[in-house]
Design a protein around this motif. Structure first.
Motif, PDB file in Angstrom:
ATOM      1  N   PHE A  19       0.889  -1.370  -0.081  1.00 42.02           N
ATOM      2  CA  PHE A  19       0.007  -0.018   0.211  1.00 42.02           C
ATOM      3  C   PHE A  19       0.834   1.191  -0.069  1.00 42.02           C
ATOM      4  CE2 PHE A  19      -3.797  -2.679   1.357  1.00 42.02           C
ATOM      5  CZ  PHE A  19      -4.653  -1.909   0.849  1.00 42.02           C
ATOM      6  N   ARG A  20       0.583   1.929  -0.839  1.00 41.18           N
ATOM      7  CA  ARG A  20       1.050   3.702  -0.913  1.00 41.18           C
ATOM      8  C   ARG A  20      -0.014   4.362  -0.125  1.00 41.18           C
ATOM      9  NH1 ARG A  20       1.546   6.970  -5.997  1.00 41.18           N
ATOM     10  NH2 ARG A  20       3.356   5.969  -6.397  1.00 41.18           N
ATOM     11  N   ILE A  21       0.653   4.746   1.214  1.00 39.59           N
ATOM     12  CA  ILE A  21      -0.173   5.626   2.036  1.00 39.59           C
ATOM     13  C   ILE A  21       0.613   7.027   1.966  1.00 39.59           C
ATOM     14  CG2 ILE A  21      -1.523   6.026   4.204  1.00 39.59           C
ATOM     15  CD1 ILE A  21      -1.730   2.868   4.339  1.00 39.59           C
ATOM     16  N   GLU A  22       0.007   8.019   1.487  1.00 42.94           N
ATOM     17  CA  GLU A  22       0.964   9.257   1.546  1.00 42.94           C
ATOM     18  C   GLU A  22      -0.098  10.480   2.093  1.00 42.94           C
ATOM     19  OE1 GLU A  22       2.032  13.095  -0.347  1.00 42.94           O
ATOM     20  OE2 GLU A  22       0.444  11.821  -1.106  1.00 42.94           O
ATOM     21  N   ARG A  23       0.653  11.020   2.753  1.00 44.90           N
ATOM     22  CA  ARG A  23      -0.011  12.515   3.637  1.00 44.90           C
ATOM     23  C   ARG A  23       1.141  13.293   3.496  1.00 44.90           C
ATOM     24  NH1 ARG A  23      -4.706  12.766   2.514  1.00 44.90           N
ATOM     25  NH2 ARG A  23      -4.901  14.026   4.394  1.00 44.90           N
ATOM     26  N   GLY A  24       0.915  14.608   2.854  1.00 41.69           N
ATOM     27  CA  GLY A  24       1.747  15.865   3.035  1.00 41.69           C
ATOM     28  C   GLY A  24       3.226  15.488   2.555  1.00 41.69           C
ATOM     29  N   GLY A  25       3.358  14.418   1.533  1.00 40.06           N
ATOM     30  CA  GLY A  25       4.672  14.450   1.366  1.00 40.06           C
ATOM     31  C   GLY A  25       5.254  13.339   1.886  1.00 40.06           C
ATOM     32  N   LYS A  26       4.692  12.582   2.971  1.00 35.21           N
ATOM     33  CA  LYS A  26       5.509  11.367   3.440  1.00 35.21           C
ATOM     34  C   LYS A  26       4.626  10.146   3.244  1.00 35.21           C
ATOM     35  CE  LYS A  26       7.982  14.165   7.027  1.00 35.21           C
ATOM     36  NZ  LYS A  26       8.306  14.481   8.572  1.00 35.21           N
ATOM     37  N   TYR A  27       5.294   9.146   3.687  1.00 33.18           N
ATOM     38  CA  TYR A  27       4.608   7.631   3.041  1.00 33.18           C
ATOM     39  C   TYR A  27       4.488   7.024   4.490  1.00 33.18           C
ATOM     40  CZ  TYR A  27       5.454   9.210  -1.528  1.00 33.18           C
ATOM     41  OH  TYR A  27       5.363   9.804  -2.681  1.00 33.18           O
ATOM     42  N   LEU A  28       3.534   6.287   4.743  1.00 31.12           N
ATOM     43  CA  LEU A  28       3.250   5.555   6.092  1.00 31.12           C
ATOM     44  C   LEU A  28       3.859   4.250   5.959  1.00 31.12           C
ATOM     45  CD1 LEU A  28       2.214   5.627   8.715  1.00 31.12           C
ATOM     46  CD2 LEU A  28       0.002   4.712   7.649  1.00 31.12           C
ATOM     47  N   LEU A  29       4.852   3.801   6.818  1.00 25.51           N
ATOM     48  CA  LEU A  29       5.306   2.560   6.923  1.00 25.51           C
ATOM     49  C   LEU A  29       5.283   1.972   8.118  1.00 25.51           C
ATOM     50  CD1 LEU A  29       8.950   3.581   4.994  1.00 25.51           C
ATOM     51  CD2 LEU A  29       6.924   2.652   3.932  1.00 25.51           C
ATOM     52  N   VAL A  30       5.226   0.591   8.332  1.00 23.11           N
ATOM     53  CA  VAL A  30       4.985  -0.168   9.630  1.00 23.11           C
ATOM     54  C   VAL A  30       6.269  -1.079   9.826  1.00 23.11           C
ATOM     55  CG1 VAL A  30       3.887  -2.173   8.368  1.00 23.11           C
ATOM     56  CG2 VAL A  30       3.152  -1.617  10.622  1.00 23.11           C
ATOM     57  N   ARG A  31       6.323  -1.186  11.097  1.00 23.75           N
ATOM     58  CA  ARG A  31       7.449  -2.047  11.604  1.00 23.75           C
ATOM     59  C   ARG A  31       7.187  -3.581  10.837  1.00 23.75           C
ATOM     60  NH1 ARG A  31      11.403  -1.201  15.335  1.00 23.75           N
ATOM     61  NH2 ARG A  31      10.261   0.641  16.120  1.00 23.75           N
ATOM     62  N   GLY A  32       8.308  -4.038  10.643  1.00 24.97           N
ATOM     63  CA  GLY A  32       8.008  -5.713  10.022  1.00 24.97           C
ATOM     64  C   GLY A  32       7.939  -6.673  11.217  1.00 24.97           C
ATOM     65  N   GLY A  33       6.832  -7.311  11.099  1.00 31.51           N
ATOM     66  CA  GLY A  33       6.524  -8.412  12.193  1.00 31.51           C
ATOM     67  C   GLY A  33       7.593  -9.419  12.551  1.00 31.51           C
ATOM     68  N   ARG A  34       8.333  -9.736  11.137  1.00 33.06           N
ATOM     69  CA  ARG A  34       9.310 -10.578  11.274  1.00 33.06           C
ATOM     70  C   ARG A  34      10.520  -9.972  11.364  1.00 33.06           C
ATOM     71  NH1 ARG A  34       7.025 -15.827  10.776  1.00 33.06           N
ATOM     72  NH2 ARG A  34       4.900 -15.529   9.798  1.00 33.06           N
ATOM     73  N   TYR A  35      10.992  -8.692  10.883  1.00 32.33           N
ATOM     74  CA  TYR A  35      12.189  -8.021  10.956  1.00 32.33           C
ATOM     75  C   TYR A  35      12.017  -6.607  11.740  1.00 32.33           C
ATOM     76  CZ  TYR A  35      12.594 -11.305   7.194  1.00 32.33           C
ATOM     77  OH  TYR A  35      12.790 -12.436   6.295  1.00 32.33           O
ATOM     78  N   PRO A  36      11.937  -6.888  13.099  1.00 34.64           N
ATOM     79  CA  PRO A  36      11.663  -5.725  14.139  1.00 34.64           C
ATOM     80  C   PRO A  36      12.396  -4.551  13.658  1.00 34.64           C
ATOM     81  CG  PRO A  36      11.995  -7.998  15.315  1.00 34.64           C
ATOM     82  CD  PRO A  36      12.457  -8.219  13.796  1.00 34.64           C
ATOM     83  N   ASN A  37      13.580  -4.651  13.221  1.00 33.80           N
ATOM     84  CA  ASN A  37      14.379  -3.183  13.091  1.00 33.80           C
ATOM     85  C   ASN A  37      14.087  -2.521  11.719  1.00 33.80           C
ATOM     86  OD1 ASN A  37      16.289  -1.310  14.275  1.00 33.80           O
ATOM     87  ND2 ASN A  37      17.851  -2.251  12.760  1.00 33.80           N
ATOM     88  N   GLN A  38      13.130  -3.135  10.894  1.00 35.49           N
ATOM     89  CA  GLN A  38      12.905  -2.925   9.569  1.00 35.49           C
ATOM     90  C   GLN A  38      11.413  -2.278   9.285  1.00 35.49           C
ATOM     91  OE1 GLN A  38      13.982  -5.023   5.672  1.00 35.49           O
ATOM     92  NE2 GLN A  38      12.188  -5.567   5.744  1.00 35.49           N
ATOM     93  N   PHE A  39      11.322  -1.108   8.695  1.00 33.59           N
ATOM     94  CA  PHE A  39       9.871  -0.654   8.366  1.00 33.59           C
ATOM     95  C   PHE A  39       9.801  -0.754   6.909  1.00 33.59           C
ATOM     96  CE2 PHE A  39      10.911   1.403  12.334  1.00 33.59           C
ATOM     97  CZ  PHE A  39       9.595   1.648  12.865  1.00 33.59           C
ATOM     98  N   GLN A  40       8.658  -0.989   6.628  1.00 34.87           N
ATOM     99  CA  GLN A  40       8.041  -1.393   5.291  1.00 34.87           C
ATOM    100  C   GLN A  40       6.794  -1.080   5.001  1.00 34.87           C
ATOM    101  OE1 GLN A  40       8.988  -5.561   6.382  1.00 34.87           O
ATOM    102  NE2 GLN A  40       6.832  -5.985   6.595  1.00 34.87           N
ATOM    103  N   PRO A  41       6.300  -0.891   3.635  1.00 38.46           N
ATOM    104  CA  PRO A  41       4.944  -0.709   3.359  1.00 38.46           C
ATOM    105  C   PRO A  41       3.670  -1.578   4.158  1.00 38.46           C
ATOM    106  CG  PRO A  41       6.316  -0.753   1.411  1.00 38.46           C
ATOM    107  CD  PRO A  41       7.028  -1.236   2.582  1.00 38.46           C
ATOM    108  N   ILE A  42       2.696  -1.038   4.623  1.00 41.90           N
ATOM    109  CA  ILE A  42       1.519  -2.216   4.857  1.00 41.90           C
ATOM    110  C   ILE A  42       1.197  -2.975   3.767  1.00 41.90           C
ATOM    111  CG2 ILE A  42      -0.711  -2.024   5.587  1.00 41.90           C
ATOM    112  CD1 ILE A  42      -0.065   0.695   6.939  1.00 41.90           C
TER     113      ILE A  42
END
Length: 269
Positions: A79-102
């Motif tokens: 998912f691309r979730i963009e607000r005000g020029g920034k993109y929402l990313l979620v912490r990876g469930g299997r890779y806790p130190n990584q953020f990724q698209p929902i």
């Protein structure tokens, strides 16, 4: 690519080769002009078909090149979730130190099992098989079946179709009022079919396919999403990242990097 299209392309190629050979033996200007025009006329639909079906042709080549080679396939949606020029990313469930698209990997249904058995599909074991990963479209199959698999996937049969499962599980249920997100509108942006390459992570050839969607919020939903910005930080489970931060995989000049951003995140910007 439909088989009918492929057969027509083969017929055009055969005709072009035959006309090219004929050019070696004719001498009259009229016949040369006719054969040249015929070759040009046959080449145009071939070029057009190649442009329109490039991703299929890549798969066809891979079928031949990796005929007896096991290829890991992972098919997901983001998912691309963009607000005000920034993109929402979620912490990876299997890779806790990584953020990724929902998003997540599509699921296949039990009705797909007979087809998979005929292709000798093997379940990929890089990700532990549990309740969450069961029936994921993360599999291994011999390269000779790649085109059949791709055509099966594009048919939409025997598999999960919509992308809302992970949207609800990763974002709505834990972070937003579900009653305001009973219905969500999603724009389909593109289907990415990455070039098959060797993956050190998988220790095999790998084909990544990803559908990219954009969340189209209502006015009320947009207000709720904007409210997430005040809580999103590298210390929590959500971040709002700029396109530059995503391209840099989370690195910020002059600042300590506390987390990484997945390489697939760039597909959503």
């Amino acid at each position: 690519m439909k088989l009918g299209v492929m057969y027509r392309l083969i017929a055009y190629v055969v005709l072009i080769l035959a006309a090219s050979v004929a050019l070696l033996f004719v001498r009259g200007e009229v016949m040369v002009a006719l054969l040249t025009g015929f070759i040009t006329g046959c080449a145009i639909p071939i070029i057009d078909a190649v442009i329109q079906n490039w991703k299929y042709l890549r798969i066809v080549v891979a079928c031949v090149r990796y005929y007896r080679t096991q290829v890991r396939i992972s098919v997901s949606y983001l998912f691309r979730i963009e607000r005000g020029g920034k993109y929402l990313l979620v912490r990876g469930g299997r890779y806790p130190n990584q953020f990724q698209p929902i998003g997540g990997v599509y699921k296949f249904h039990d009705s797909a099992r007979p087809i998979f058995r005929s292709w000798k599909v093997e379940t990929d074991d890089l990700i532990p098989i549990d309740i969450s990963s069961k029936d994921d479209l993360r599999i291994r199959v011999e390269g000779r079946h790649l085109l059949r698999f791709f055509q099966w996937f594009e048919s939409g049969k025997n598999r999960e179709i919509g992308p809302n499962r992970e949207l609800y599980e990763e974002l709505i249920e834990p972070h937003l009022p579900p009653e305001k997100f009973l219905y969500t509108a999603n724009d389909f942006l593109e289907r990415r079919v990455e070039k098959i390459g060797f993956s050190n992570f998988a220790n095999s050839r790998e084909l990544l396919i990803a559908d990219v969607y954009e969340l189209v919020p209502t006015i009320d939903q947009a207000v709720e999403l904007d409210g997430l910005a005040t809580h999103a930080s590298g210390e929590g489970n959500l971040i709002w990242a700029t396109a530059d931060e995503i391209r840099r995989r989370g690195a910020k000049p002059g600042r300590t990097q506390n987390y990484q951003i997945s390489s697939t995140s760039r597909w959503t910007i």
